[in-house]
Scaffold this active site. Structure first.
Site, PDB file in Angstrom:
ATOM      1  N   ASP A 239       0.832  -1.197   0.000  1.00  0.00           N
ATOM      2  CA  ASP A 239       0.000   0.000   0.000  1.00  0.00           C
ATOM      3  C   ASP A 239       0.875   1.258   0.000  1.00  0.00           C
ATOM      4  O   ASP A 239       1.897   1.328   0.693  1.00  0.00           O
ATOM      5  CB  ASP A 239      -0.878  -0.025   1.254  1.00  0.00           C
ATOM      6  CG  ASP A 239      -1.894   1.085   1.287  1.00  0.00           C
ATOM      7  OD1 ASP A 239      -2.753   1.128   0.390  1.00  0.00           O
ATOM      8  OD2 ASP A 239      -1.842   1.907   2.222  1.00  0.00           O
ATOM      9  N   GLU A 295      15.082 -15.099   0.299  1.00  0.00           N
ATOM     10  CA  GLU A 295      15.466 -16.114   1.281  1.00  0.00           C
ATOM     11  C   GLU A 295      14.544 -17.332   1.224  1.00  0.00           C
ATOM     12  O   GLU A 295      14.876 -18.395   1.765  1.00  0.00           O
ATOM     13  CB  GLU A 295      15.413 -15.526   2.692  1.00  0.00           C
ATOM     14  CG  GLU A 295      16.362 -14.366   2.942  1.00  0.00           C
ATOM     15  CD  GLU A 295      16.077 -13.687   4.284  1.00  0.00           C
ATOM     16  OE1 GLU A 295      15.236 -14.220   5.040  1.00  0.00           O
ATOM     17  OE2 GLU A 295      16.680 -12.630   4.558  1.00  0.00           O
TER      18      GLU A 295
END
Length: 581
Positions: A239, A295
């Site tokens: 957002d 990751e």
């Protein structure tokens, strides 16, 4: 001619072991470098409070989403994006977050989220969650600590507190205006009752902005990302992704184009020099987040809500080490005008691939007037203002739906990734006749009713024409009232109608997948005037008549048409996909 038919979806959640594969994307958890799922996916936005309500309290919830996953699977989408469902006082419908790592009881529990995510994954549907990093709720523990702390404290340094200007600090630190109307600063009161410092809130006063120059804020959001990635989410819609960093010194801002309403384009879509939008410092934040997502196994994606004035500026957010997608707001805001649409498509297909990213396409979301109404407005309507009972230039319903179906037919043929907003597959229009006493958007209150805001695109969905709340729940409760016309637009009313908007969407999505259009290449087709869009993607020819007269079609087979028609000419405001002889 009519679009090809598809079968009706199951009416209850199917066992996962009975589900056949629906797409050509890599299995969830696996990666295909250069062909990652987000490059071609059709992503369906769920606004949870208005999607489906399993509890019956009038507000949609995560269990309601789970109950309708087979409906979404039958529609043919590849992923879901859920607007915020975190703990929140709900002053801005959940975009005021009090706890980023828990589910608000309105929507259920973390266990409900885990169940929904698991059931979606079992159906080959990925799950993206909304993340709100620009600001928190004023009820967030950090902000409560800041209010109790002294000026200059480490607690206040997480937000943007400043002394006021003028005698006694009685004036705000600068002249910035809130997106929702009114000043972007609110003054605090010290424990002894005297006026204190001011804090910045680009949105509502209950949504204080974080200070992203603070390493503690940066580390906190790394932890939030990992919390949801560990729960198996496939990505994040971010957002206000262009608003986290503010210009040093927080200087006054004079809009490039002065109007009677200086905040008419308040999210930054037309002004390239705003000290709180699109600052260069945001890019290092997203490089950092990119490393966090890397990751994890599989293809996890970041999508930016970044209202920027050009496609080229938007493309800066999706360079190879930053975000993976950015909403194409220049495309969304383009009017129903063939030359303008042609230009934004061409510019998008130049700018986004140039930085290694897919173009994205979107026509509606929870912040804009639904495109079944917006494309037939007869007066200017700035983004965020909404439309209501006294608005000038109300939409023309039949023309709006016709244009919306044609616009979607064009959009879903374009290479790249597309976003759908819940209910557009039913042809839902903006709800205009909402009385003031039921409106809940902060914009309505902060402008004293001068702007209607976004409630009209957020009315709960109709699932069943003759059920309480049109099947939104079993009790008939609804946090916003549903209009009587919802009965004929309900999903069950469209299931057996091959000319319905629901059938059109299902046919478009199935054909898009079957023809590989998301991974295709567009080439413009000559021989038509400026007011006709004509292009080829693979073996599919797309023609959309945006003119004021019927146009001849080439010889061939119509795969999908946005409206039924007879003969060899394409009516006004109709689009087709064809196999040309």
């Amino acid at each position: 001619m009519t679009s090809q038919q598809t079968s009706s979806p199951p009416t209850s959640l199917a066992p996962a072991d009975q589900l056949a594969p629906i797409g050509q994307l890599a299995p969830i958890g696996q990666s295909r470098p250069g062909a990652e799922w987000w490059r071609t996916a059709v992503i369906y936005q769920i606004y949870p409070r208005s999607f489906a309500d399993a509890s019956g309290d009038g507000i949609g919830d995560l269990a309601g989403v789970t109950a309708h996953l087979d409906d979404l699977r039958s529609l043919g989408v590849d992923a879901l994006w859920l607007s915020p469902f975190y703990r929140s006082p709900q002053r801005d419908a959940g975009y005021d977050v009090a706890d980023y790592c828990d589910v608000d009881p309105l929507f259920g529990t973390l266990a409900d989220f885990d169940a929904m995510r698991a059931e979606a994954h079992a159906r080959g549907i990925r799950v993206i969650v909304d993340l709100v990093p620009n600001h928190s709720s004023d009820q967030h523990v950090w902000f409560q600590e800041a209010l109790a702390a002294e000026p200059g404290s480490s607690a206040r340094a997480r937000y943007l507190f400043r002394d006021g200007r003028g005698p006694g600090g009685d004036l705000p630190p600068n002249n910035w205006e809130s997106v929702f109307g009114g000043p972007a600063w609110t003054r605090t009161t010290d424990p002894d009752g005297t006026p204190g410092q001011w804090y910045l809130h680009l949105f509502d006063s209950t949504q204080p902005d974080f200070d992203w120059a603070n390493p503690e804020v940066q580390e906190e959001f790394r932890g939030i990302l990992r919390f949801w990635l560990d729960r198996g989410v496939d990505g994040f819609r971010v957002d206000v992704a262009h608003g986290l960093v503010k210009t040093d010194g927080l200087p006054d801002h004079v809009p490039a184009v002065l109007t009677a309403d200086a905040s008419a384009d308040s999210m930054g879509g037309s002004d390239d020099d705003v000290p709180y939008w699109g600052q260069d410092g945001v890019h290092e934040i997203y490089r950092d987040w990119h490393r966090v997502l890397a990751e994890y196994e599989g293809d996890r994606a970041l999508c930016a809500e970044a209202w920027l004035p050009t496609v080229d500026r938007t493309a800066e957010w999706v360079r190879s080490d930053e975000m993976h997608q950015a909403f194409n707001f220049p495309y969304l805001m383009t009017e129903w005008d063939a030359p303008a649409i042609r230009e934004v498509i061409s510019e998008s297909l130049r700018a986004f691939p140039a930085v290694g990213a897919p173009a994205t396409w979107v026509l509606s979301n929870h912040d804009v007037v639904r495109h079944a109404s917006r494309l037939a407005l007869t007066a200017e309507n700035p983004q965020g203002h909404g439309i209501g009972p006294d608005s000038p230039g109300k939409p023309l319903p039949e023309e709006g739906l016709r244009r919306a179906r044609a616009a979607t037919t064009v959009m879903l043929a374009l290479p790249g990734s597309a976003y759908l907003y819940q209910g557009e597959e039913l042809g839902l229009p903006e709800v205009v006749e909402l009385p003031g006493e039921v409106r809940q958007d902060p914009t309505w209150f902060r402008t004293d009713g001068e702007r209607y805001g976004r409630d009209g695109c957020r009315v709960p969905l109709p699932w069943t024409s003759d059920a309480p709340a049109y099947g939104f729940n079993e009790t008939g409760a609804s946090w916003l009232p549903q209009p009587a016309e919802w009965a004929r637009l309900a999903r069950d009313a469209q299931e057996s109608d091959p000319d319905s908007t629901l059938w059109l969407y299902r046919t478009l999505l199935a054909t898009r997948r079957g023809e590989g259009l998301g991974a295709g290449t567009l080439s413009w087709r000559g021989g038509y005037g400026d007011d006709v869009l004509a292009f080829e993607n693979g073996r599919v020819t797309v023609i959309a008549n945006v003119s004021d007269a019927a146009v001849p079609l080439p010889s061939g087979t119509v795969l999908v048409a946005s409206e039924p028609f007879d003969g060899d000419t394409l009516p006004v405001d109709v689009a087709v996909w064809m196999l040309v002889d």
